[in-house]
Write an enzyme that holds these catalytic residues in place. Structure first.
Site, mmCIF file in Angstrom:
data_model
loop_
_atom_site.group_PDB
_atom_site.id
_atom_site.type_symbol
_atom_site.label_atom_id
_atom_site.label_comp_id
_atom_site.label_asym_id
_atom_site.label_seq_id
_atom_site.Cartn_x
_atom_site.Cartn_y
_atom_site.Cartn_z
ATOM 1 N N LYS A 109 6.851 -4.169 -5.022
ATOM 2 C CA LYS A 109 8.391 -3.629 -5.066
ATOM 3 C C LYS A 109 8.814 -3.902 -3.442
ATOM 4 O O LYS A 109 9.869 -4.308 -3.020
ATOM 5 C CB LYS A 109 8.370 -2.412 -5.445
ATOM 6 C CG LYS A 109 9.976 -1.729 -5.415
ATOM 7 C CD LYS A 109 10.778 -2.368 -6.351
ATOM 8 C CE LYS A 109 12.490 -2.045 -6.387
ATOM 9 N NZ LYS A 109 12.973 -2.982 -6.873
ATOM 10 N N GLU A 131 19.690 -16.490 -9.067
ATOM 11 C CA GLU A 131 18.931 -14.980 -9.336
ATOM 12 C C GLU A 131 18.594 -14.957 -10.807
ATOM 13 O O GLU A 131 17.578 -14.705 -11.138
ATOM 14 C CB GLU A 131 20.209 -13.907 -9.218
ATOM 15 C CG GLU A 131 19.949 -12.789 -9.520
ATOM 16 C CD GLU A 131 18.327 -11.954 -8.630
ATOM 17 O OE1 GLU A 131 18.079 -12.600 -7.759
ATOM 18 O OE2 GLU A 131 18.128 -10.915 -9.152
ATOM 19 N N CYS A 191 0.682 -1.451 0.067
ATOM 20 C CA CYS A 191 0.097 0.015 -0.006
ATOM 21 C C CYS A 191 0.931 1.282 0.082
ATOM 22 O O CYS A 191 2.090 1.190 0.509
ATOM 23 C CB CYS A 191 -0.806 -0.031 1.293
ATOM 24 S SG CYS A 191 -2.021 -1.292 1.096
ATOM 25 N N ARG A 234 4.884 0.505 -6.068
ATOM 26 C CA ARG A 234 4.537 -0.375 -4.848
ATOM 27 C C ARG A 234 3.746 -1.373 -5.020
ATOM 28 O O ARG A 234 3.393 -2.377 -4.148
ATOM 29 C CB ARG A 234 3.970 0.477 -3.518
ATOM 30 C CG ARG A 234 5.202 1.392 -3.205
ATOM 31 C CD ARG A 234 4.608 2.327 -2.126
ATOM 32 N NE ARG A 234 4.567 1.837 -0.885
ATOM 33 C CZ ARG A 234 5.354 1.549 0.104
ATOM 34 N NH1 ARG A 234 6.600 2.103 -0.030
ATOM 35 N NH2 ARG A 234 4.860 0.808 1.246
ATOM 36 N N ASN A 260 -1.159 1.199 5.707
ATOM 37 C CA ASN A 260 -0.173 0.348 4.985
ATOM 38 C C ASN A 260 0.278 -0.418 6.324
ATOM 39 O O ASN A 260 0.784 0.181 7.244
ATOM 40 C CB ASN A 260 0.994 1.066 4.668
ATOM 41 C CG ASN A 260 1.953 0.447 3.862
ATOM 42 O OD1 ASN A 260 1.921 -0.644 3.787
ATOM 43 N ND2 ASN A 260 3.311 0.982 4.093
ATOM 44 N N GLY A 261 0.191 -1.778 6.015
ATOM 45 C CA GLY A 261 0.504 -2.712 7.290
ATOM 46 C C GLY A 261 -0.759 -3.728 7.432
ATOM 47 O O GLY A 261 -1.685 -3.916 6.881
ATOM 48 N N GLU A 267 10.010 -14.239 -12.618
ATOM 49 C CA GLU A 267 9.006 -13.018 -11.858
ATOM 50 C C GLU A 267 8.601 -12.046 -13.032
ATOM 51 O O GLU A 267 7.459 -11.652 -12.897
ATOM 52 C CB GLU A 267 9.688 -12.223 -10.851
ATOM 53 C CG GLU A 267 10.997 -11.691 -10.995
ATOM 54 C CD GLU A 267 11.664 -11.017 -9.726
ATOM 55 O OE1 GLU A 267 12.566 -10.593 -9.789
ATOM 56 O OE2 GLU A 267 10.842 -10.926 -8.595
ATOM 57 N N HIS A 299 21.317 -35.566 -8.859
ATOM 58 C CA HIS A 299 20.458 -35.797 -7.446
ATOM 59 C C HIS A 299 18.992 -35.888 -7.648
ATOM 60 O O HIS A 299 18.285 -36.071 -6.596
ATOM 61 C CB HIS A 299 21.219 -35.410 -6.397
ATOM 62 C CG HIS A 299 22.558 -35.814 -5.934
ATOM 63 N ND1 HIS A 299 22.871 -36.965 -5.615
ATOM 64 C CD2 HIS A 299 23.782 -35.190 -6.100
ATOM 65 C CE1 HIS A 299 24.391 -36.965 -5.599
ATOM 66 N NE2 HIS A 299 24.773 -35.732 -5.987
ATOM 67 N N TRP A 313 -2.642 -2.590 -1.806
ATOM 68 C CA TRP A 313 -2.413 -3.954 -2.564
ATOM 69 C C TRP A 313 -3.098 -5.085 -1.358
ATOM 70 O O TRP A 313 -2.476 -4.962 -0.503
ATOM 71 C CB TRP A 313 -0.954 -4.011 -2.437
ATOM 72 C CG TRP A 313 -0.161 -5.192 -3.046
ATOM 73 C CD1 TRP A 313 -0.219 -5.499 -4.472
ATOM 74 C CD2 TRP A 313 0.440 -6.546 -2.638
ATOM 75 N NE1 TRP A 313 0.313 -6.884 -4.540
ATOM 76 C CE2 TRP A 313 0.599 -7.313 -3.657
ATOM 77 C CE3 TRP A 313 0.565 -6.749 -1.099
ATOM 78 C CZ2 TRP A 313 1.416 -8.362 -3.191
ATOM 79 C CZ3 TRP A 313 1.113 -7.976 -0.921
ATOM 80 C CH2 TRP A 313 1.628 -8.912 -1.803
ATOM 81 N N LYS A 358 14.638 -14.003 -11.738
ATOM 82 C CA LYS A 358 14.590 -12.989 -12.756
ATOM 83 C C LYS A 358 13.461 -13.488 -13.524
ATOM 84 O O LYS A 358 12.322 -12.843 -14.249
ATOM 85 C CB LYS A 358 15.670 -12.418 -13.346
ATOM 86 C CG LYS A 358 16.452 -11.482 -12.426
ATOM 87 C CD LYS A 358 15.882 -10.165 -12.198
ATOM 88 C CE LYS A 358 15.112 -9.786 -10.846
ATOM 89 N NZ LYS A 358 15.730 -9.887 -9.769
HETATM 90 C C1 F6R Z 1 13.281 -9.710 -7.070
HETATM 91 C C2 F6R Z 1 12.813 -8.803 -5.904
HETATM 92 C C3 F6R Z 1 12.613 -9.416 -4.464
HETATM 93 C C4 F6R Z 1 13.422 -8.403 -3.558
HETATM 94 C C5 F6R Z 1 12.703 -9.036 -1.930
HETATM 95 C C6 F6R Z 1 13.591 -8.334 -0.811
HETATM 96 O O1 F6R Z 1 13.453 -9.027 -8.066
HETATM 97 O O2 F6R Z 1 13.010 -7.872 -5.994
HETATM 98 O O3 F6R Z 1 12.859 -10.730 -4.429
HETATM 99 O O4 F6R Z 1 14.446 -8.537 -3.606
HETATM 100 O O5 F6R Z 1 11.300 -8.806 -1.988
HETATM 101 O O6 F6R Z 1 13.193 -6.745 -0.895
HETATM 102 P P1 F6R Z 1 14.253 -5.940 -0.227
HETATM 103 O O7 F6R Z 1 15.423 -6.240 -1.000
HETATM 104 O O8 F6R Z 1 13.534 -4.572 -0.633
HETATM 105 O O9 F6R Z 1 14.285 -6.184 1.055
#
Ligand code: F6R
Length: 615
Positions: A610, A488, A2, A27, A105-106, A495, A511, A79, A492
């Site tokens: 985000k 990673e 949010c 966000r 927010n929360g 997602e 395995h 959200w 990527k």
């Molecule tokens: C992936 C991504 C998420 C964040 C995760 C942690 O591209 O962005 O996996 O890495 O939500 O977020 P932060 O780094 O803000 O704690």
């Protein structure tokens, strides 16, 4: 997650609210709403719950307020957490009298219990949200004849959980009351108006001075100024901070989307992260520290906590810290750390890695680490974020704002910062000589130039993605620090393109995962020249024998390991422990192109936010 904005001080506030909400789009949101107060004791609410079109709907509806003389207003992008993304659940939420409205927010963790009690006492609810509980709690307190400010002070003690909220009431329409507990909330002013926001971009172009609030603060904001109160009700201070982000730096700067812009910003972000951090004495400076080098010398274990992409950066750091300091490093997903009795004491250094510095799981892990007596360091990108303020020391990544939901430039900046930390610890532990630190640091500052070389392969990587765009499964394999890079790369791709993708340590294929390999699978192998190069070449043979397609990420001179129909993406050869900084970039680009080829929105992938400020 949010987004929150509030404005007092008169003017064409409706547009300021929706403009602020636009800047919080990154966000993630599924509905949006505003409430404004007008002279003459009127409150107007407008809401939209139309997924990613909610803000556009709200903007057009609020046109009717363009010339209205508005006293104050609050705005929210939601959200969904409690209750679906529906109109009744969209914020702001009224009390029974519709004279008071709240945005949050929360999560109010004990909302079900509180809601039951409020219903028994005659309150009627119109939504499934936890936030509406706040409105009714405040209403109940105000019915005893106290002000909204006093009501927030009392009601905040009845609610559990990490939350920040803003309330507005017709009893004093020129005043906003905010509460902050373990969820972001800042204040800003332009001299005439005051703002409350969940984060900086919401008010970046509207305010000129910015302030932090401590957790459990209650704040009263009017056009005349601000009063801040601590948890015990006494007057408290807010702290001014400097914002050197421009709006322009948060815009796309000619790129088609934020993700491509941010991938290309990596050399600059990493340069900034590394700049000026090494003293001639071999000492590496943290940004804000209350941990002395003597205290660090007593550390006998490091514990890294993080989520998602930040976790993968933490994983690279584990290899580097163990190699350069000979100290054991444990690594935990933040949401696991706090519930599993981690072995942590005052000789443990807990490193919380987080782009936002607000991720609730990591923030809670950091709290837990502090409770256990550990020394703590936050590695984060957002200056003055909750983690930065909670930890004993901070190492900022200086990557600038990252708007794309998929982390790219902040990931390489995190690895850079963590490698600096590893070097610092090794010097304190006496495991590396100053000249060795110097050599590695100088190799490190060469890396941005190497990343630029990889960025030149943008079009070639697009052509490789095009070849495999109809495949339905992708496996990323690597060894040693190639393993977190593989993880990673898979994250990527998943997602932003929604294609099934997994990362594995290459030696683990046999395995189990090898059973999945057939002619429809694509295997991307991290094959930089390290002492494990021969072994990864053998793993590639295993893949080939199962008819899967092969893409190799490798260094100059290794091209011959690919066979006909396979692809080789060359990356510059660097120190093995620094290789993730370079090797991850083609994987980001591959994921980006694959998502674009599939017509996906790379900046706002479905179901993701985000900053994840809920557990
Ligand atoms: C992936 C991504 C998420 C964040 C995760 C942690 O591209 O962005 O996996 O890495 O939500 O977020 P932060 O780094 O803000 O704690």
């Amino acid at each position: 997650m949010c987004g929150i904005i509030g404005v007092v001080g008169g003017g064409s506030l409706a547009k300021q609210l929706t403009d602020g909400l636009r800047r919080l789009e990154y966000r993630g949101y599924d509905s949006a709403g505003i409430v404004i107060t007008l002279p003459g004791g009127e409150m107007q609410r407008m809401r939209a719950a139309n997924g990613k079109n909610s803000l556009a709907d709200l903007e057009s509806e609020s046109q009717s307020l363009a010339s209205a003389d508005i006293l104050s207003g609050i705005g929210h992008t939601r959200w969904a957490t409690h209750g679906g993304p529906t109109l009744p659940n969209a914020h702001p939420h009224y009390d029974c009298s519709e004279r008071l409205a709240v945005i949050q927010n929360g999560i109010v963790e004990n909302f079900a219990e509180l809601k039951g009690q409020l219903i028994e006492r005659g309150h009627s609810f119109t939504s499934e949200t936890d936030t509406e509980v706040i409105s009714h709690l405040l209403e109940e307190e105000m019915n005893t004849g106290i002000t909204l400010l006093e009501a927030v002070k009392i009601a905040s003690h009845r609610m559990r959980g990490a939350m920040s909220f803003v309330a507005i009431s017709l009893d004093a329409p020129g005043v906003l009351i905010g509460f902050k507990r373990m969820a972001p909330m800042i204040l800003g002013t332009n001299g005439k108006q005051w703002f409350i926001a969940s984060d900086i971009p919401a008010i970046l172009d509207q305010a000129s001075t910015f302030y932090h609030l401590e957790d459990d603060s209650v704040v009263s904001v009017s056009k005349d100024g601000v009063e801040v109160f601590a948890e015990d009700g006494t007057r408290a201070e807010m702290t001014e901070f400097i914002v050197d982000w421009t709006l322009e730096s948060a815009e796309k700067a000619g790129f088609e989307d934020f993700m491509s812009k941010e991938i290309f910003e990596q050399p600059a972000a990493l340069r900034d992260t590394l700049a000026g951090r090494l003293r001639s004495s071999g000492e590496i400076e943290l940004d804000e520290t209350s941990i002395s080098n003597d205290a660090l010398a007593r550390i006998n274990k490091v514990f890294i906590v993080a989520c998602g992409t930040s976790y993968h950066a933490g994983m690279v750091a584990k290899y580097a810290i163990e190699h350069w300091t000979k100290m054991p490093v444990e690594l935990d997903i933040s949401s696991e750390f706090r519930y599993r009795d981690p072995v942590v004491d005052e000789r443990t250094l807990v490193v919380a890695v987080s782009q936002s510095g607000e991720t609730l799981d990591t923030l809670a892990a950091l709290h837990e680490a502090k409770n256990l007596g550990a020394q703590t360091i936050a590695v984060c990108n957002v200056v003055g974020s909750s983690m930065a303020r909670l930890a004993d020391s901070v190492l900022y990544t200086r990557a600038g704002p990252e708007v794309g939901v998929a982390a790219t430039k902040t990931h390489t900046a995190q690895i850079g910062a963590l490698l600096l930390l590893a070097l610092k610890l090794s010097r304190i532990k006496g495991q590396l000589y100053p000249n060795e630190i110097d050599d590695i640091y100088h190799e490190l500052v060469e890396i941005p130039g190497k990343i630029e070389e990889v960025l030149e392969k943008w079009d070639f990587i697009r052509s490789v993605a095009q070849v495999f765009s109809e495949r339905d499964r992708f496996y990323f394999i690597g060894r040693h620090v190639g393993f977190p890079v593989a993880l990673e790369g898979a994250l990527k791709l998943k997602e932003i393109s929604y294609l099934p993708a997994e990362g594995y340590p290459a030696g683990e294929l046999k395995h189990g995962p090898i059973a999945m390999l057939d002619k429809n699978a694509v295997v991307i192998a991290m094959a930089s020249k390290t002492r494990l190069f021969e072994k990864i070449v053998s793993n590639i043979e295993e893949v080939r024998a199962r008819d899967s397609a092969v893409i190799v990420i490798g260094n100059h001179g290794s091209e011959s390991i690919i066979k006909e129909g396979e692809y080789f993406i060359e990356v510059p050869q660097v120190h093995p422990l620094l290789a993730p900084l370079v090797d991850v970039v083609p994987l980001q680009i591959f994921a980006y192109h694959m998502a674009r080829i599939h017509g996906e929105d790379v900046d706002r992938p479905r179901n993701l936010a985000k900053t994840v400020t809920v557990e």
